[in-house]
Design an enzyme around this catalytic site. Sequence first.
Site, PDB file in Angstrom:
ATOM      1  N   GLY A  46      34.693  22.157 -20.911  1.00 29.15           N
ATOM      2  CA  GLY A  46      35.303  21.311 -19.893  1.00 29.15           C
ATOM      3  C   GLY A  46      34.470  21.390 -18.610  1.00 29.15           C
ATOM      4  N   SER A 113      29.091  24.885 -23.795  1.00 30.17           N
ATOM      5  CA  SER A 113      29.140  23.918 -22.712  1.00 30.17           C
ATOM      6  C   SER A 113      29.601  24.621 -21.434  1.00 30.17           C
ATOM      7  CB  SER A 113      30.048  22.752 -23.117  1.00 30.17           C
ATOM      8  OG  SER A 113      29.910  21.665 -22.243  1.00 30.17           O
ATOM      9  N   TRP A 114      30.663  24.155 -20.773  1.00 29.09           N
ATOM     10  CA  TRP A 114      31.189  24.913 -19.625  1.00 29.09           C
ATOM     11  C   TRP A 114      31.521  26.340 -20.041  1.00 29.09           C
ATOM     12  CZ3 TRP A 114      31.987  26.513 -14.994  1.00 29.09           C
ATOM     13  CH2 TRP A 114      33.084  27.325 -14.703  1.00 29.09           C
ATOM     14  N   ASP A 268      21.085  16.947 -27.399  1.00 30.59           N
ATOM     15  CA  ASP A 268      22.286  17.122 -26.593  1.00 30.59           C
ATOM     16  C   ASP A 268      22.123  16.312 -25.310  1.00 30.59           C
ATOM     17  OD1 ASP A 268      24.333  18.005 -24.928  1.00 30.59           O
ATOM     18  OD2 ASP A 268      24.234  20.072 -25.657  1.00 30.59           O
ATOM     19  N   HIS A 296      25.720  17.898 -29.024  1.00 31.71           N
ATOM     20  CA  HIS A 296      26.453  18.809 -28.152  1.00 31.71           C
ATOM     21  C   HIS A 296      27.614  19.518 -28.841  1.00 31.71           C
ATOM     22  CE1 HIS A 296      27.777  20.378 -24.277  1.00 31.71           C
ATOM     23  NE2 HIS A 296      29.005  19.964 -24.551  1.00 31.71           N
TER      24      HIS A 296
END
Length: 327
Positions: A46, A113-114, A268, A296
């Site tokens: 996120g 990711s985050w 990605d 991703h």
Amino acid sequence: MSERRTLYPPVEPFASGMLDVGDGHSIYWERCGTPGGKPAVFLHGGPGSGISAKQRQQFDPALYDVLLFDQRGCGKSTPFAGLDHNTTWHLVADIERLRVMAGHDKWLVFGGSWGSTLSLAYAQTHPERVNELVLRGIFLASQQEYDWLYTYGASQLYPEAWAEFSGHVPPEERGDLLAAYHRRLTSDDAAVRLAAAKVWSMWEGVTVTLLPDPEMLADFTADDHAVAVARIECHYFRHNCWLEPGQLLRDAHKLRYIPGVIVQGRHDCCTPPAAAWALKQAWPEVDLQIVPDGGHLFTEPGITDGLVRAADRFAGKPGRTEPLLPN
């Protein structure tokens, strides 16, 4: 051998609950696998997306005791989409509270990711509490990465989606899209908030997919998911995730004695490989695996293969664990 590893079968939590972390926030957590197995914590992306049942399947349930949780404002945590007292450093403190609650001295930290950003921030703050790191889709919260997503970069690959994203605000506001969206996502008008959230989440959904995935996009733009992701992401990104410029690379030396694997998709378009490469230069001991046909999402075959093999490796599971070339 050319067969890629897939996710483990679905597994239900053996324990779950809410943890009061102060500041009016309560965190939903769950533990999956085998009590007393190898301790691990999963950090979702996120920021704002929350956890899902499929994320549990990246770990062998016979070997792991995995704690997953919805970060502040996400999923089942309360208050929903709350922005007050919601920063990177609040989340780092929450992870420590959860570790103490679970009774672990150290654990494997797994994030994409985050979640990779938060994993690095946590590991650099508490290196003595981290056994290993498994990271996907590296995001270092640099100005270059923000610009790629919200100024120039991904817009060149998805011009039609960019036209919808930038076109949601009038021309005079497009010089600072993060500020323009923040005004709408924090509006007193619920309809204004929801409309902006859906457009924001659609843009992200397009950039994270290597191939079109209508079902995933529908999930991304569902009302509650869109509101949490858009509000919290915009809140974090406008504040540079409360990180100093270059901080995660500057402090990578604190990871030198922590075994790590990075699984990074070559294609990605949300978190391009340049960030993973830069982290490898600052942390040469890490095993950087660039998946030649990967994007991703952790559900893509090559990314899944790398993550499952990394988790198996750190649990001491016998068998071949190096990355495989595409079929």
